[in-house]
Design an enzyme around this catalytic site. Structure first.
Site, PDB file in Angstrom:
ATOM      1  N   GLY A 211      37.580  38.439  48.896  1.00  0.00           N
ATOM      2  CA  GLY A 211      38.511  37.537  49.571  1.00  0.00           C
ATOM      3  C   GLY A 211      37.765  36.363  50.166  1.00  0.00           C
ATOM      4  O   GLY A 211      37.436  35.401  49.491  1.00  0.00           O
ATOM      5  N   GLY A 212      37.441  36.482  51.453  1.00  0.00           N
ATOM      6  CA  GLY A 212      36.713  35.402  52.108  1.00  0.00           C
ATOM      7  C   GLY A 212      35.212  35.651  52.154  1.00  0.00           C
ATOM      8  O   GLY A 212      34.435  34.767  52.498  1.00  0.00           O
ATOM      9  N   ASP A 278      38.031  36.454  64.656  1.00  0.00           N
ATOM     10  CA  ASP A 278      36.995  35.436  64.881  1.00  0.00           C
ATOM     11  C   ASP A 278      36.558  34.782  63.578  1.00  0.00           C
ATOM     12  O   ASP A 278      36.001  33.694  63.580  1.00  0.00           O
ATOM     13  CB  ASP A 278      35.781  36.072  65.583  1.00  0.00           C
ATOM     14  CG  ASP A 278      36.122  36.437  67.022  1.00  0.00           C
ATOM     15  OD1 ASP A 278      37.245  36.103  67.458  1.00  0.00           O
ATOM     16  OD2 ASP A 278      35.273  37.056  67.697  1.00  0.00           O
ATOM     17  N   SER A 294      41.781  42.965  63.216  1.00  0.00           N
ATOM     18  CA  SER A 294      42.367  42.779  64.540  1.00  0.00           C
ATOM     19  C   SER A 294      42.199  41.325  64.923  1.00  0.00           C
ATOM     20  O   SER A 294      41.170  40.719  64.639  1.00  0.00           O
ATOM     21  CB  SER A 294      41.650  43.676  65.536  1.00  0.00           C
ATOM     22  OG  SER A 294      42.004  43.327  66.855  1.00  0.00           O
ATOM     23  N   ARG A 490      22.902  32.679  64.464  1.00  0.00           N
ATOM     24  CA  ARG A 490      21.996  33.632  63.827  1.00  0.00           C
ATOM     25  C   ARG A 490      21.095  32.932  62.812  1.00  0.00           C
ATOM     26  O   ARG A 490      19.926  33.270  62.680  1.00  0.00           O
ATOM     27  CB  ARG A 490      22.772  34.731  63.121  1.00  0.00           C
ATOM     28  CG  ARG A 490      21.817  35.726  62.485  1.00  0.00           C
ATOM     29  CD  ARG A 490      22.478  36.948  62.003  1.00  0.00           C
ATOM     30  NE  ARG A 490      23.191  36.723  60.768  1.00  0.00           N
ATOM     31  CZ  ARG A 490      23.979  37.645  60.206  1.00  0.00           C
ATOM     32  NH1 ARG A 490      24.148  38.800  60.794  1.00  0.00           N
ATOM     33  NH2 ARG A 490      24.593  37.392  59.090  1.00  0.00           N
ATOM     34  N   TYR A 553      32.499  44.814  72.069  1.00  0.00           N
ATOM     35  CA  TYR A 553      31.777  44.078  71.042  1.00  0.00           C
ATOM     36  C   TYR A 553      30.349  43.855  71.532  1.00  0.00           C
ATOM     37  O   TYR A 553      30.151  43.392  72.646  1.00  0.00           O
ATOM     38  CB  TYR A 553      32.478  42.734  70.862  1.00  0.00           C
ATOM     39  CG  TYR A 553      32.297  42.097  69.519  1.00  0.00           C
ATOM     40  CD1 TYR A 553      33.212  42.322  68.499  1.00  0.00           C
ATOM     41  CD2 TYR A 553      31.221  41.263  69.267  1.00  0.00           C
ATOM     42  CE1 TYR A 553      33.055  41.731  67.264  1.00  0.00           C
ATOM     43  CE2 TYR A 553      31.056  40.678  68.032  1.00  0.00           C
ATOM     44  CZ  TYR A 553      31.974  40.906  67.030  1.00  0.00           C
ATOM     45  OH  TYR A 553      31.826  40.336  65.807  1.00  0.00           O
TER      46      TYR A 553
END
Lengths: 633, 630
Positions: A211-212, A278, A294, A490, A553
């Site tokens: 998909g992405g 996100d 989510s 990152r 997270y």
């Protein structure tokens, strides 16, 4: 190469608005059909923006504006400029083009990184390293007959051979995958997918849906010992909104659509889904369904399982879908729940009917400072208890709060810096908050103006009971903006021997504090034991609240100078951190999914019988393991 | 005045004892039990809450720096007076200091004397370390002023038995855990539960240990450090008291006036004390890979939960491990060797011979890994002489012969003579026992060799296993590793050239014979003691008896044997040995233990008894070992 024709579109109300007509482009053997694109705010120079526009509509080009060896857009990245100051390039984000004067110091102080020790990625993909494409000629002939676009180019195949786990990016920068897809296909609609799956069954091929490409669970990694031809099924061409039903507030959408496109296009009709993970800039609707995604604003709109009304999936057994589009039904176990979270092991999601909502009239950010993390968690718990959580509420710990400060852009005026100083003074000196203890909750309210203001007051009143001080809209907004740019960071770290990753879990309320503390501590301890020379950056935030618990997270990064096999060490530490999460009563994953990265704990997580149930479903739906990415089970 | 600023746990949020009490009372755990009890008994929660407050007040510590200063001041005076010196391993203190800052710490000292915890607190104070809160027995509370002083210097009190009282258990457990979780102060308690009267390490108690481990199991803390501490006395303050107690003269209740009477002690010399702080052991490391996390994830953490079998086993293992670590670091004084030699050479031994044998035993002890404190600067003669002088209440040097003090007293009834003799021997035995902790594995191999009269390894091992099982209340064996213990014993014997081990056989060397005989003789009192007890039991006619009746019966039986001189095993008079033997027989199903309305009663299984008695009877008297024909 391209022949863009730019023409003003008189139909659209908001100038400047252009219609782009992209004429035919010969791309190896495939003929790309004519596409018409709408785009706002186009500037005179077209080159980059042009590519961007095109990419939105013609996702085959998408990879050309995205980094091939890192996160996000080519033009957006953190660099150190000539003055040695950090800067975020490009124009896409609020932070773009800004200088971040304290980031360098933060990196040096918190991670032991230094500008002198740089290690750069190779600049281009060396196509000669790439494993050759092995595709049987009969299949190719059949494929050509379907008129579905495909490619065997090395770049295309490598681009779809990975997600965004640290080890995958590391391989892109310095090595090569052992196994990558042999061929990429771009079905344009549901029927194309049916044809491809039929062909795969006929020729016994392995299909990995793509998909992405934002997976962080090694879900896209090709099993190294897969002998069959691996077909990467890229859903990006299936990106249309097929219909919008305003009476029932649903929309029927092809599953390949990317999150930001979906919201923008729905926005043109005055609607939204409100699903904002996100990764929404890059991740796809089908991907959300396949991983049980989510969204940030789930408090209003719900997570993907709450949003989905109908799913169509193509499996080797045939197409699975329900016969009606109803809000709820009692017809045995919900078959959607076999599909959601199946991570590409059962089939390809092609079309989804999803709930839509009118775009809210008013949005307001906010933030609250707490004297310490414990108080913050207690406050979030109380807000969850009273069921008055705003669209989004997140609590970052002290380390992340300080990190947020490191990403503060240069202050424009003396006045602002004076104000900042004053605020700091008020909070630390007057209110007695310890700057090394305090933490911040960021808030996002949505709805009609009056209700938002009322809601806001209610939340701030609760916060005050836990010693929370309102800390302004700006801090809140910056907090959410950081979520989108942090992934870019990152890549900067990787240039300076710093590797890092994020991971998540969900946990009952009473264990939140213990889990956060223990996991961070475990990371620090494991780093020490594994010979990491510098203290790691180990931080967490509570990102979602529920009635019975919360989602937590973690970010974790360390400087690996002096370690010969950093990726191995990294993986050991991540494994230890996950063990710690499980020992503290946390879940294996809240929304990232299992993939291949967390498979080892599946049995423990869902019991032998549970695993057997899933296996028997797989066995029935896909007996020949056509969808052979080997995730989950 | 000394400035006392100890390092503290990094996560510590400072709070007063009263705040702790309050948070214990309001804790979900205690409130849950209160509600439960109120539902069951139909009493209002307020009344039970009151009860809980009372319990807390009775138990709670109340740390006052003034009291500590006072204590430190007077203790330093007293200690300086009665002890020659106190030796502490500095690097252990440093490690402890480090540990206190990292994670909650539990101090696990050995328990030989009341001095133990006074000494420990005093040492920590003088080294600027956080003072521990101490789980002490309630009997101290009876001591009026001292009890309060102890409380103010950090002791908290627990009732000796409260298994049945759920409220007490809940309040107590929560109190301990609250202090641990907050990192308020190191927690100190004695694994052995009570002072060992025999200087042998007592088998561990698990209740408190499982309480302090629970916050880690539930991940309320990241880790917990367990610090084994070995406190060795050259001369134990309570030595004669213990001997009386073992012989059945009841111990005086702790009272302040009793303490004052103990003043005469102040003029006495008790030699030196060695305090060894062991390496802090991380509970997390011990638990890694051993604990299934599921049980703790599926039940709210404040609910009282029965320990799973897996956890119980783990707690047991940790307890034994900690005690073995204590034993490892116990310091043995020359007197320990002298006492061991002396007891095998009663009634008297030539001084020169004693010195020679002591030196020989010194070599053996060192080879077995005993932690010996030998005054190297002195010649052996002087070292022995000074030891004898220190223990002049037990032994004396008469005409070049070393004798026990009470020998030679001709007057008095024989019964009194036996009693006096037993007193000296038990006192002496308490020192010899310190050596047994180190010698137990090789010695039991030697005993097994003697008993089986065989070379066959298998047979010897099975005998060793039998002995290890019999004596597992007497000595500390890590559960479930009999083979490893056997191999260790064999290894040590091989190392000293006592035996030779082939894949099938174990052979005693010519030279090793004397060592093997000595090692076996070391455990002779226990072998004989158990033998006498089993003989007594087979004569016992009563249908059922209580522990008290059992002890009285044995005592009379043994007194008779000793009076007529048919045995020399005075140690069978020790109530410690008697109780351990009873426990062993219960474990072996020779004796059945039954709960009745007023305590426990025991009945004998004659068949099983005769089998066990046979094991002892047939084989013990043989003293000569079969040596290898090499």
């Amino acid at each position: 190469f391209f022949f863009p024709l730019v023409k003003k579109n008189s139909l659209e109300p908001n100038p400047p608005l252009f219609t782009l007509i992209l004429m035919e482009k010969l791309d190896s053997l495939n003929i790309v059909s004519l596409k018409i694109a709408f785009f706002r705010n186009i500037t005179t120079t077209l080159s980059e923006e042009f590519l961007y526009i095109v990419s939105i509509y013609k996702a085959e080009f998408r990879q050309e504006i995205l980094k091939w060896n890192g996160w996000g857009y080519n033009d957006s990245k953190f660099i150190f400029n000539k003055k040695g100051q950090a800067e975020f390039t490009g124009k896409r984000y609020r932070l773009s083009g800004m200088v971040l004067p304290v980031l360098k110091e933060w990196m040096e102080k918190s991670l032991g990184a230094s500008l002198e020790h740089k290690i750069t990625s190779r600049a281009f993909l060396n196509t000669s390293d790439v494993p050759p494409s092995i595709v049987n000629e009969e299949f190719l002939q059949d494929l050509r007959a379907t008129k579905i676009s495909y490619s065997q180019e090395a770049e295309d195949r490598v681009f779809r051979a990975h997600g965004h786990c640290l080890h995958e990016i590391f391989v892109l920068r310095e090595g090569m995958f052992k196994r990558i897809p042999d061929i990429v296909v771009w079905p344009g609609c549901h029927d194309d997918v049916v044809k491809i799956v039929e062909l795969a069954c006929k020729h016994n091929l392995c299909i990995i849906p793509f998909g992405g490409g934002t997976s962080v669970s090694s879900a896209l990694e090709c099993p190294a010992d897969e002998r069959r031809t691996i077909v990467s099924l890229d859903t990006s061409q299936m990106n249309r909104i097929l219909w919008i039903d305003e009476k029932n507030l649903t929309a029927h959408i092809e599953a390949g659509i990317i999150g930001q496109d979906l919201e923008r296009q729905l926005g043109e009709s005055g609607y939204c889904t409100g699903h904002e993970p996100d990764s929404m800039e890059f991740s796809s609707l089908g991907g959300w369904v396949a991983t049980r995604a989510s969204g940030m604003k789930k408090n209003i709109y719900g997570n993907i399982e709450d949003l989905v009304v109908h799913i169509k999936m193509v499996t080797p057994r045939g197409v699975i879908e329900k016969s009606c589009q109803v809000p709820r039904m009692s017809t045995g176990p919900d078959i959607h729940h076999f599909i959601m979270g199946s991570e590409g092991t059962l089939g390809v999601v092609t079309e989804v009917t999803i709930k839509i909502r009118p775009i809210p009239e008013y949005q307001k950010y906010g933030s609250v400072v707490f004297p310490n993390f414990d108080r913050g968690v207690a406050c979030l718990r109380e807000i969850a208890k009273q069921r008055c959580a705003p669209a989004s509420i997140r609590l970052v710990d002290n380390a992340q709060f300080q990190f947020g400060h490191a990403l503060k852009p240069q202050v424009a005026s003396i006045f602002t810096s004076f104000l900042d100083g004053l605020k700091k003074f008020y909070i630390t000196k007057f209110k007695g908050f310890d700057p090394n203890e305090l933490c911040v909750a960021t808030l996002l309210f949505e709805g009609d103006r009056e209700k938002v203001l009322q809601h806001e007051k209610q939340v701030y009143d609760i916060a005050a009971k836990f010693g929370g001080l309102a800390a302004g809209e700006d801090n809140g907004q910056r907090g959410y903006m950081l979520t989108f740019v942090i992934a870019y960071l990152r890549d900067l770290g990787l240039d300076y021997y710093v590797i890092g990753e994020s991971f998540e879990t969900s946990v009952p309320w009473d264990r939140v504090i213990d889990l956060c503390r223990n996991v961070k501590e475990r990371i620090v301890r494991e780093c020490k034991e594994k010979g990491v020379q510098f203290a790691p950056f180990s931080t967490c935030r509570v990102t979602q609240t529920y009635d019975a618990g919360a989602c937590v997270y973690f970010y974790f990064a360390f400087n690996y100078r002096g370690i010969s096999d950093p990726i191995h060490v990294y993986e050991q530490i991540e494994t230890a951190a996950r063990e710690e999460i499980l020992a503290n009563g946390g879940s294996l994953s809240h929304h990232h999914g299992v993939g291949k990265l967390r498979k080892q704990w599946m049995k423990e997580s869902i019991s032998d019988v549970g695993l057997g149930m899933l296996k028997s479903v797989k066995e029935y739906v896909d007996p020949n393991n056509i969808f052979g990415n080997r995730n989950l089970l | 005045m000394k400035c006392y600023t100890p390092v503290i746990y990094k996560g510590l949020s400072a709070c007063k004892p009263s705040a702790i009490k309050n948070s214990v009372l309001q804790s979900e755990q205690v409130q849950y039990v209160i509600k439960q009890l109120s539902k069951e008994m139909g009493e209002s929660t307020d009344i039970i809450q009151e009860e809980a407050i009372e319990i807390l007040d009775e138990m709670g510590h109340n740390l006052h720096i003034g009291a500590i200063r006072f204590f430190a001041f007077s203790l330093s005076k007293i200690f300086k007076r009665i002890f020659q010196r106190v030796c502490v391993n500095e690097e252990g203190i440093q490690k402890l200091q480090q540990a206190i800052q990292e994670h909650p710490v539990v101090l696990l000292p050995s328990h030989r004397s009341y001095i133990d915890f006074l000494m420990l607190s005093y040492l920590l104070y003088t080294h600027d370390l956080a003072l521990p809160v101490i789980a002490a027995g309630m009997d101290f509370l009876g001591m009026k002023i001292v009890g309060e002083l102890l409380r103010r210097s950090g002791a908290f009190f627990m009732r000796r038995t409260f298994g049945g009282n759920r409220l007490y258990w809940a309040v107590f457990a929560e109190y301990v855990k609250t202090m641990l979780r907050n990192g308020y102060a190191p927690i100190e308690f004695f694994l052995e539960g009570t002072r060992s009267r025999t200087a042998k390490t007592l088998t561990p108690k698990f209740g408190l240990l499982s309480i302090v481990m629970e916050p880690f199991f539930k991940r309320e803390v990241f880790d917990t450090y367990l610090v084994p501490i070995s406190i060795s006395y050259e001369r134990i303050l309570e030595e004669s008291l213990y001997a009386y107690e073992l012989l059945g003269v009841p111990k005086p209740k702790e009272s302040t006036s009793g303490l004052l009477k103990a003043r005469k002690i102040l003029s006495d010399n008790f030699g030196s004390i060695h305090v060894y702080f062991g390496q802090p052991v991380s509970l997390r490391t011990l638990a890694s890979g051993r604990i299934n996390r599921c049980p703790y994830n599926l039940v709210p953490r404040h609910l009282p939960q029965r320990l799973s079998e897996e956890i119980q086993e783990f707690v047991t293992d940790v307890a034994y491990k900690m005690e073995l670590l204590q034993i490892e670091n116990m310091v043995l004084s020359p007197w320990v060797l002298i006492a061991s030699v002396l007891l095998q050479n009663l009634p008297a031994i030539d001084f020169e011979l004693l010195v020679e044998k002591t030196l020989w035993l010194k070599g053996l002890t060192q080879a077995f890994g005993g932690f010996l404190e030998w005054p190297d600067n002195l010649c052996a003669n002087k070292a022995v002489t000074s030891s004898l002088a220190l223990h002049s209440n037990i032994v004396s040097l008469v005409n070049g012969q070393v004798v026990l003090n009470d020998v030679g007293m001709e007057d008095g009834a024989t019964e009194e003579l036996v009693f006096k003799q037993a007193l000296s021997i038990l006192m002496c035995g308490a020192y010899r026992n310190q050596l047994l902790n180190v010698f137990v594995r090789p010695s039991l191999v030697a005993v097994a060799l003697q008993m089986t009269q065989s070379f066959r390894k298998e047979e010897i091992y099975s005998c060793f296993n039998f002995l290890r099982d019999i004596f597992s209340d007497e000595f500390i064996f890590f559960p479930g590793i009999a083979l490893k213990d056997f191999e260790e014993g064999c290894f040590l014997l091989t190392k000293c050239d006592v035996i030779q081990v082939t894949p099938q056989e174990i052979l005693v060397t010519e030279r090793g014979n004397s060592v093997a005989v000595f090692l076996a003789a070391l455990f002779r009192p226990f072998m004989e003691g158990y033998q006498i007890i089993s003989r007594y039991l087979s004569k016992e006619t009563k249908e059922a008896f209580t522990e008290k009746q059992f002890i009285l019966g044995i005592r009379n039986f043994a007194f008779q044997l000793l009076e007529i001189g048919s045995t020399q095993c005075y140690e069978v008079l020790s109530s410690d040995l008697q109780k351990n033997a009873l426990a062993t027989f219960v474990r072996l199903d020779v004796v059945k233990k039954m709960k009745t309305t007023n305590g426990f009663t025991y009945t004998i299984n004659k068949e099983a008894l005769s089998k066990t008695a046979e094991m002892f009877d047939s084989q013990i008297p043989i003293r000569k070992l079969v040596t290898a024909r090499l």
